[in-house]
Enzyme design. Structure first.
Site, PDB file in Angstrom:
ATOM      1  N   LYS A 176     -29.559  -1.089  15.718  1.00 16.90           N
ATOM      2  CA  LYS A 176     -29.079  -0.321  16.869  1.00 16.90           C
ATOM      3  C   LYS A 176     -28.390   0.926  16.340  1.00 16.90           C
ATOM      4  O   LYS A 176     -27.259   0.884  15.879  1.00 16.90           O
ATOM      5  CB  LYS A 176     -28.093  -1.123  17.726  1.00 16.90           C
ATOM      6  CG  LYS A 176     -27.811  -0.396  19.036  1.00 16.90           C
ATOM      7  CD  LYS A 176     -26.417  -0.598  19.584  1.00 16.90           C
ATOM      8  CE  LYS A 176     -25.338   0.167  18.883  1.00 16.90           C
ATOM      9  NZ  LYS A 176     -25.388   1.629  19.061  1.00 16.90           N
ATOM     10  N   GLY A 207     -29.039   1.925  22.246  1.00 16.63           N
ATOM     11  CA  GLY A 207     -28.100   1.404  23.238  1.00 16.63           C
ATOM     12  C   GLY A 207     -26.658   1.601  22.831  1.00 16.63           C
ATOM     13  O   GLY A 207     -26.358   2.144  21.759  1.00 16.63           O
ATOM     14  N   GLY A 209     -22.719   0.348  21.944  1.00 22.40           N
ATOM     15  CA  GLY A 209     -22.089  -0.723  21.173  1.00 22.40           C
ATOM     16  C   GLY A 209     -21.650  -1.875  22.058  1.00 22.40           C
ATOM     17  O   GLY A 209     -21.803  -3.049  21.705  1.00 22.40           O
ATOM     18  N   VAL A 212     -25.768  -3.497  23.811  1.00 21.29           N
ATOM     19  CA  VAL A 212     -26.755  -3.935  22.807  1.00 21.29           C
ATOM     20  C   VAL A 212     -26.042  -4.405  21.529  1.00 21.29           C
ATOM     21  O   VAL A 212     -26.334  -5.478  20.988  1.00 21.29           O
ATOM     22  CB  VAL A 212     -27.746  -2.791  22.491  1.00 21.29           C
ATOM     23  CG1 VAL A 212     -28.675  -3.187  21.353  1.00 21.29           C
ATOM     24  CG2 VAL A 212     -28.553  -2.435  23.728  1.00 21.29           C
ATOM     25  N   GLY A 213     -25.069  -3.605  21.064  1.00 21.95           N
ATOM     26  CA  GLY A 213     -24.368  -3.954  19.822  1.00 21.95           C
ATOM     27  C   GLY A 213     -23.661  -5.290  19.934  1.00 21.95           C
ATOM     28  O   GLY A 213     -23.811  -6.181  19.089  1.00 21.95           O
ATOM     29  N   GLU A 251     -18.422  -1.553   6.623  1.00 21.07           N
ATOM     30  CA  GLU A 251     -18.073  -0.283   5.951  1.00 21.07           C
ATOM     31  C   GLU A 251     -17.319   0.557   6.966  1.00 21.07           C
ATOM     32  O   GLU A 251     -17.927   1.126   7.877  1.00 21.07           O
ATOM     33  CB  GLU A 251     -19.349   0.428   5.474  1.00 21.07           C
ATOM     34  CG  GLU A 251     -20.212  -0.384   4.528  1.00 21.07           C
ATOM     35  CD  GLU A 251     -19.528  -0.661   3.197  1.00 21.07           C
ATOM     36  OE1 GLU A 251     -18.567   0.044   2.845  1.00 21.07           O
ATOM     37  OE2 GLU A 251     -19.954  -1.604   2.513  1.00 21.07           O
ATOM     38  N   CYS A 285     -16.449   9.456   5.651  1.00 19.80           N
ATOM     39  CA  CYS A 285     -15.478   8.363   5.552  1.00 19.80           C
ATOM     40  C   CYS A 285     -14.637   8.437   4.274  1.00 19.80           C
ATOM     41  O   CYS A 285     -13.485   8.029   4.281  1.00 19.80           O
ATOM     42  CB  CYS A 285     -16.200   7.027   5.642  1.00 19.80           C
ATOM     43  SG  CYS A 285     -17.570   6.913   4.484  1.00 19.80           S
ATOM     44  N   GLU A 384      -6.960   7.983  10.393  1.00 21.56           N
ATOM     45  CA  GLU A 384      -8.204   8.702  10.109  1.00 21.56           C
ATOM     46  C   GLU A 384      -8.484   9.681  11.244  1.00 21.56           C
ATOM     47  O   GLU A 384      -8.593   9.279  12.403  1.00 21.56           O
ATOM     48  CB  GLU A 384      -9.365   7.705   9.988  1.00 21.56           C
ATOM     49  CG  GLU A 384     -10.663   8.388   9.584  1.00 21.56           C
ATOM     50  CD  GLU A 384     -11.853   7.440   9.572  1.00 21.56           C
ATOM     51  OE1 GLU A 384     -12.049   6.709  10.556  1.00 21.56           O
ATOM     52  OE2 GLU A 384     -12.580   7.441   8.566  1.00 21.56           O
TER      53      GLU A 384
HETATM   54  P1  NAD Z   1     -18.048   3.267  15.905  1.00 15.35           P
HETATM   55  O1  NAD Z   1     -17.274   2.145  15.350  1.00 15.35           O
HETATM   56  O2  NAD Z   1     -17.684   3.801  17.223  1.00 15.35           O
HETATM   57  O3  NAD Z   1     -19.602   2.840  16.040  1.00 15.35           O
HETATM   58  C1  NAD Z   1     -20.387   2.439  14.940  1.00 15.35           C
HETATM   59  C2  NAD Z   1     -21.588   1.652  15.480  1.00 15.35           C
HETATM   60  O4  NAD Z   1     -21.131   0.399  15.980  1.00 15.35           O
HETATM   61  C3  NAD Z   1     -22.300   2.341  16.647  1.00 15.35           C
HETATM   62  O5  NAD Z   1     -23.683   2.061  16.590  1.00 15.35           O
HETATM   63  C4  NAD Z   1     -21.658   1.672  17.850  1.00 15.35           C
HETATM   64  O6  NAD Z   1     -22.475   1.715  19.002  1.00 15.35           O
HETATM   65  C5  NAD Z   1     -21.478   0.249  17.349  1.00 15.35           C
HETATM   66  N1  NAD Z   1     -20.378  -0.489  17.976  1.00 15.35           N
HETATM   67  C6  NAD Z   1     -19.153  -0.023  18.312  1.00 15.35           C
HETATM   68  N2  NAD Z   1     -18.390  -1.004  18.818  1.00 15.35           N
HETATM   69  C7  NAD Z   1     -19.150  -2.128  18.796  1.00 15.35           C
HETATM   70  C8  NAD Z   1     -18.924  -3.493  19.195  1.00 15.35           C
HETATM   71  N3  NAD Z   1     -17.773  -3.886  19.710  1.00 15.35           N
HETATM   72  N4  NAD Z   1     -19.923  -4.386  19.012  1.00 15.35           N
HETATM   73  C9  NAD Z   1     -21.096  -4.000  18.466  1.00 15.35           C
HETATM   74  N5  NAD Z   1     -21.383  -2.715  18.095  1.00 15.35           N
HETATM   75  C10 NAD Z   1     -20.408  -1.802  18.255  1.00 15.35           C
HETATM   76  O7  NAD Z   1     -18.044   4.402  14.786  1.00 15.35           O
HETATM   77  P2  NAD Z   1     -18.594   5.885  14.884  1.00 15.35           P
HETATM   78  O8  NAD Z   1     -17.668   6.665  15.742  1.00 15.35           O
HETATM   79  O9  NAD Z   1     -20.049   5.849  15.244  1.00 15.35           O
HETATM   80  O10 NAD Z   1     -18.472   6.359  13.356  1.00 15.35           O
HETATM   81  C11 NAD Z   1     -17.310   6.874  12.810  1.00 15.35           C
HETATM   82  C12 NAD Z   1     -16.571   5.837  12.006  1.00 15.35           C
HETATM   83  O11 NAD Z   1     -17.431   5.301  10.999  1.00 15.35           O
HETATM   84  C13 NAD Z   1     -15.389   6.397  11.252  1.00 15.35           C
HETATM   85  O12 NAD Z   1     -14.287   5.532  11.363  1.00 15.35           O
HETATM   86  C14 NAD Z   1     -15.866   6.444   9.800  1.00 15.35           C
HETATM   87  O13 NAD Z   1     -14.867   6.383   8.830  1.00 15.35           O
HETATM   88  C15 NAD Z   1     -16.744   5.264   9.755  1.00 15.35           C
HETATM   89  N6  NAD Z   1     -17.685   5.381   8.636  1.00 15.35           N
HETATM   90  C16 NAD Z   1     -17.526   4.567   7.544  1.00 15.35           C
HETATM   91  C17 NAD Z   1     -18.388   4.688   6.464  1.00 15.35           C
HETATM   92  C18 NAD Z   1     -18.281   3.773   5.273  1.00 15.35           C
HETATM   93  O14 NAD Z   1     -19.271   3.656   4.551  1.00 15.35           O
HETATM   94  N7  NAD Z   1     -17.163   3.123   5.036  1.00 15.35           N
HETATM   95  C19 NAD Z   1     -19.389   5.649   6.486  1.00 15.35           C
HETATM   96  C20 NAD Z   1     -19.518   6.462   7.601  1.00 15.35           C
HETATM   97  C21 NAD Z   1     -18.660   6.318   8.689  1.00 15.35           C
END
Ligand code: NAD
Length: 478
Positions: A176, A207, A209, A212-213, A251, A285, A384
């Site tokens: 997803k 979809g 989070g 679908v997530g 991650e 990140c 962050e």
């Molecule tokens: P996010 O947590 O909002 O979403 C990440 C993914 O998870 C998306 O596909 C989202 O739809 C899904 N998701 C969110 N909540 C969910 C839930 N409760 N259940 C299932 N799926 C869910 O993050 P973002 O805004 O897309 O990305 C930014 C974040 O990602 C920052 O905090 C950044 O530091 C982190 N990041 C970490 C790394 C790493 O390798 N450590 C790399 C890149 C980004």
């Protein structure tokens, strides 16, 4: 035909076919962050779509998990070649859905996203699948069906590196992608299909989070989750996935310290650290967002960081000479603006500030921003921001530098610049972070990558990245 008019963008890749959603009433409108206007839309997947994708992955697992690693490695190479054939489309997709400048998109998003398949193929070939340990034969075997949840800030690399490791391990996937960047992910699925990966081994549903997530995470037929995303999502997913003890590779976010030592490399290190903080509009990140400098060199650091920030050309992905594009969404624009205003109350603004850079009237553009007089208790030093905002902190001696660096809820990465290798090596050992980057070095796809503390658990890349998706079996007495 552009990737945005691609008919597959209105479908999901399930069981080896591009299929329409079970209920087309909900759509995801994707913004073009360069303009703030609507770019295109994709269907928002339903629980029924997600169930179909999970069922396809479950049914494909039996045969895929029995394939020889060498055969899987050959397929990963073939996917890399198919990705390469889509290079131009991938670049167009990332420039439009994320806004990253074209030359940086090509280098950091697309070239790496293509190269990761061949790298993972080699890891699969070299991996010790069967070993003898004492009198036992120890086998590493595919774990099962993996839910792949990815963010928007590395839309090609994060989808590609997770799927390459999952497939290389012999697992099947339900992917997803981020709701902000679905189009580049569709091209990855098309490359997987064109390479001849068997039906059901990779399934992709677009979809949110929360729908679908969350359904993937809660589903009993999913054995593991690999997430790259925020700490909030990581915590929610850990809880929700506990009912069938899913394996979790998380991650998450970071707030990385950058210790700059007092030597002849100081000016260059401040410059490099400032540029690295602004790269990808600060949406990285492991960005070195907390710059730690010796107290008596603070003014010099400020002046250099200000000159770099003021000199960065900000604009749309396709504008000439642009080094920094917009943030991905209106939501991120608001969030980063709020942090800049918080910083103005907590510390001293040296460059940038809230609002768009001069001359940019629309789009999610923000100003490269630098704060001085930052202390480690301030919100801009602890949380962050995920935008182009640098905090400069000072230290009196190296013990204090280490203490400040480690005083963070995060532990994804740390950075050190210094010319005395022995001193740098000893500092690197004292830092509580999953990766330490020395003298401007950046992520290595051969070395494990992942976080300490709230930055997550598990590792990506190379052998350890593969192990996230493997079970271990001991056969004793044979
Ligand atoms: P996010 O947590 O909002 O979403 C990440 C993914 O998870 C998306 O596909 C989202 O739809 C899904 N998701 C969110 N909540 C969910 C839930 N409760 N259940 C299932 N799926 C869910 O993050 P973002 O805004 O897309 O990305 C930014 C974040 O990602 C920052 O905090 C950044 O530091 C982190 N990041 C970490 C790394 C790493 O390798 N450590 C790399 C890149 C980004």
């Amino acid at each position: 035909m552009s990737v945005f008019d691609n008919p597959n963008a209105q479908k999901f890749y399930i069981g080896g076919s591009w299929v329409a959603t079970a209920d087309a009433s909900d759509i995801i409108v994707v913004d073009n962050p360069n303009t703030g206007a609507e770019l295109a839309h994709v269907p928002a997947g339903t629980l029924a779509d997600t169930d179909a994708a999970i069922a396809a992955a479950r049914s494909a697992f039996a045969a895929w998990s029995q394939t020889a690693p060498a055969a899987r490695a050959d397929l990963l190479d073939a996917i890399g070649a198919e990705m390469d054939r889509r290079r131009a489309d991938l670049i167009d997709a990332v420039c439009a859905e994320m806004g990253c400048p074209r030359h940086l998109t090509e280098r950091f998003h697309v070239a790496i996203g293509i190269g990761i398949w061949g790298k993972t193929a080699q890891t699969v070939r070299d991996f010790p699948w069967d070993r003898q340990m004492g009198g036992a034969q120890v086998l590493r075997e595919p774990l099962g069906v993996v839910g792949v949840l990815t963010p928007w800030n590395g839309p090609v690399t994060s989808v590609a590196k997770k799927l390459a490791a999952v497939l290389g391990a012999g697992c099947t996937a339900v992917s997803k992608p981020s709701e902000h960047t679905p189009f580049s992910a569709i091209l990855v699925a098309e490359a997987i299909e064109a390479a001849g990966v068997p039906a059901g081994v990779v399934n992709m549903v677009q979809g949110y989070g929360a729908t679908v997530g969350a359904h993937i995470v809660a589903h009993k037929d999913v054995d593991a989750i690999t997430l790259t995303g925020s700490v909030g999502a990581g915590v929610a997913i850990s809880r929700a996935g506990a009912s069938n003890l899913k394996r979790m590779c998380l991650e998450l976010g970071g707030k990385s310290a950058n210790i700059i030592l007092d030597d002849d490399g100081f000016a260059g290190a401040v410059k490099t650290g400032t540029i690295a903080t602004m790269l990808n509009t600060g949406q990285v990140c492991f960005a070195p967002t907390r710059m730690l400098v010796p107290r008596h060199r603070a003014a010099e650091a400020e002046a250099i960081a200000k000159a770099v920030a003021d000199g960065l050309k900000v604009g749309p992905a396709d504008a000439e000479g642009v080094m920094m594009g917009p943030l991905v969404s209106a939501e991120q624009y608001e969030r980063v603006g709020d942090y800049i205003r918080i910083g103005q109350n907590e510390a001293r603004l040296v460059a940038g500030g809230p609002g768009r850079p001069e001359g940019l009237k629309s789009g999610h553009f923000v100003r490269p921003t630098v704060f001085a007089d930052v202390t480690n208790d301030m919100r801009i030093a602890r949380e962050e921001i995920f935008g182009p905002v640098l905090s400069i902190l000072t230290y009196d001696d190296l013990d204090q530098a280490v203490e400040i660096a480690n005083d963070s809820p995060f532990g994804l990465a740390a950075h050190i610049s210094g010319q005395d290798s022995a001193q740098v090596a000893s500092l690197a050992r004292r830092l509580r972070a999953g990766s330490v980057y020395v003298n401007g070095a950046t992520m290595s796809f051969d070395a494990p990558f992942g976080g300490y503390k709230m930055s997550g658990q598990g590792r990506e890349h190379g052998e350890m990245g593969l192990e996230e998706f493997l079970e271990t079996k001991s056969i004793v007495g044979l």
